[in-house]
Design a protein around this motif. Sequence first.
Motif, PDB file in Angstrom:
ATOM      1  N   ASN A 177       0.850  -1.179   0.000  1.00 61.43           N
ATOM      2  CA  ASN A 177       0.000   0.000   0.000  1.00 61.43           C
ATOM      3  C   ASN A 177       0.892   1.237   0.000  1.00 61.43           C
ATOM      4  O   ASN A 177       1.611   1.498   0.963  1.00 61.43           O
ATOM      5  CB  ASN A 177      -0.917   0.001   1.233  1.00 61.43           C
ATOM      6  CG  ASN A 177      -1.973   1.084   1.153  1.00 61.43           C
ATOM      7  OD1 ASN A 177      -1.687   2.218   0.772  1.00 61.43           O
ATOM      8  ND2 ASN A 177      -3.197   0.733   1.534  1.00 61.43           N
ATOM      9  N   ASP A 179       0.134   4.267   0.219  1.00 62.01           N
ATOM     10  CA  ASP A 179      -0.300   5.350   1.091  1.00 62.01           C
ATOM     11  C   ASP A 179       0.352   5.288   2.465  1.00 62.01           C
ATOM     12  O   ASP A 179       0.722   6.317   3.042  1.00 62.01           O
ATOM     13  CB  ASP A 179      -1.828   5.334   1.254  1.00 62.01           C
ATOM     14  CG  ASP A 179      -2.543   5.719  -0.028  1.00 62.01           C
ATOM     15  OD1 ASP A 179      -1.900   6.345  -0.894  1.00 62.01           O
ATOM     16  OD2 ASP A 179      -3.739   5.383  -0.159  1.00 62.01           O
ATOM     17  N   ASP A 180       0.481   4.066   3.003  1.00 60.97           N
ATOM     18  CA  ASP A 180       1.009   3.952   4.366  1.00 60.97           C
ATOM     19  C   ASP A 180       2.139   2.929   4.495  1.00 60.97           C
ATOM     20  O   ASP A 180       2.559   2.596   5.617  1.00 60.97           O
ATOM     21  CB  ASP A 180      -0.116   3.597   5.350  1.00 60.97           C
ATOM     22  CG  ASP A 180      -0.849   2.319   4.967  1.00 60.97           C
ATOM     23  OD1 ASP A 180      -0.325   1.547   4.132  1.00 60.97           O
ATOM     24  OD2 ASP A 180      -1.953   2.082   5.491  1.00 60.97           O
ATOM     25  N   ASN A 212      -3.004   3.034  -5.166  1.00 59.85           N
ATOM     26  CA  ASN A 212      -2.303   2.842  -3.888  1.00 59.85           C
ATOM     27  C   ASN A 212      -1.830   1.411  -3.658  1.00 59.85           C
ATOM     28  O   ASN A 212      -1.071   1.154  -2.713  1.00 59.85           O
ATOM     29  CB  ASN A 212      -3.195   3.278  -2.725  1.00 59.85           C
ATOM     30  CG  ASN A 212      -4.504   2.492  -2.661  1.00 59.85           C
ATOM     31  OD1 ASN A 212      -5.083   2.168  -3.696  1.00 59.85           O
ATOM     32  ND2 ASN A 212      -4.964   2.187  -1.456  1.00 59.85           N
TER      33      ASN A 212
END
Length: 225
Positions: A177, A179-180, A212
């Motif tokens: 991912n 995003d994180d 993502n």
Amino acid sequence: MKLIQVRKGQFVYYNNELHKVYSVKPLAKKSVHMFRIKDMEQVDCKADEVSLYKPQHLDSFLFFGSRYTLRDDIAPDEGGYILISKPDPDYMDHYSLNEFEKVESVEGKNVVTTRQNTVKFREFFVMEPGEAQGSKDIAYYDKSKVDASQLEADKELIEKIRERDAIRPSIGDVYLNLDDASTAMVVAISSEDVTLGNGDRLTFHELYKADNWNFLYNVVDGEFR
């Protein structure tokens, strides 16, 4: 009584197209389980909805998007395909009627397949790529019932299959991912839906096109992209 005439491995016509039976479950309402040979799409039906076909020398058909011609008069090549039409396996081998196998090596008149089966020359047809001169097209039971748009779609089938397989994930695929920086593994696949280990559920296309989520590796084969 027609049900007992249908067995695993048989080539049959269903809805005018060539299929192969992979399972027969007599107690099921739709007892015959098949895949369409040209693209491996699965379908279930009743025994009285299919008609048997026995493959022969110079038969030509689409297999997984590519056209092949069955030959019993040429030698197999390493890396090519064979169709086991008259199975007579030794006790160490594991194959049955009308199995498609890839040739790993040729040893005299026998071949060793990538599944480590030793198959004798009398048991198989060589699947020659392309449509050989004098061949008979068996992709459809009645080709006169197939319109021009379907024939054109068949020509583009190999590209559609490649695109489909490119986006189809496997159990054990791990995605990153962006995003994180977390990771999640594909833990379940049902129809076109994918379930990740973090609980997210997406379709094949959503996962493939997601900004993502990026494929990282597969835990089984360790392959990175």
